[in-house]
Design a protein around this motif. Sequence first.
Motif, PDB file in Angstrom:
ATOM      1  N   ARG A   6       0.978  -7.052   9.228  1.00 19.22           N
ATOM      2  CA  ARG A   6       0.235  -6.699   8.006  1.00 19.22           C
ATOM      3  C   ARG A   6      -0.319  -5.280   8.099  1.00 19.22           C
ATOM      4  N   GLU A   7      -0.874  -4.938   9.267  1.00 15.87           N
ATOM      5  CA  GLU A   7      -1.422  -3.588   9.462  1.00 15.87           C
ATOM      6  C   GLU A   7      -0.317  -2.532   9.419  1.00 15.87           C
ATOM      7  N   ARG A  10       0.679  -2.121   5.731  1.00 22.18           N
ATOM      8  CA  ARG A  10      -0.340  -1.370   4.970  1.00 22.18           C
ATOM      9  C   ARG A  10      -0.275   0.115   5.320  1.00 22.18           C
ATOM     10  N   GLU A  13       2.761   1.638   3.722  1.00 19.06           N
ATOM     11  CA  GLU A  13       2.558   1.898   2.293  1.00 19.06           C
ATOM     12  C   GLU A  13       1.746   3.168   2.079  1.00 19.06           C
ATOM     13  N   ASN A  31       0.970  -2.956  -4.750  1.00 16.36           N
ATOM     14  CA  ASN A  31       1.042  -4.395  -4.473  1.00 16.36           C
ATOM     15  C   ASN A  31       0.960  -5.206  -5.764  1.00 16.36           C
ATOM     16  N   ASP A  40       5.821  -3.285  -3.901  1.00 14.48           N
ATOM     17  CA  ASP A  40       4.791  -2.578  -3.141  1.00 14.48           C
ATOM     18  C   ASP A  40       4.137  -1.456  -3.933  1.00 14.48           C
TER      19      ASP A  40
END
Length: 122
Positions: A6-7, A10, A13, A31, A40
């Motif tokens: 997840r990190e 992120r 992105e 998102n 995204d």
Amino acid sequence: MRTSAREVGREGEDVAWRYLSKKGYTLLARNYRVPGGEVDLVVEKGRSLVFVEVKARNKASADEALEAVDERKRQRMAKAARCFLQEYRGRASVFRFDVVAVVKGEGAYRVVHLPEAFELEG
């Protein structure tokens, strides 16, 4: 210390958005989610509306990241794009689907932008 998926996503992105903003894109949504669909980044440049899938990887090749956008992911993006297009009241006259691969190497990022990665089916 191990970074969670997840990190990494992120952070990827964030890097992808900085890259696109330097290329003159304007961010419309991040998102963007609907039941059964997600994208995204939704960005705009000129009269083009662009739905962007970001694939971030630690120490992988950009090709591996790009290949991770499989048929299931494309369908989820297409569903979100259809919903966004129904709601959108901007000036864009065309739209497309791009993929941005962000690969973290030794202290630096490698960004590969693939415009028009696929077309909307049906």
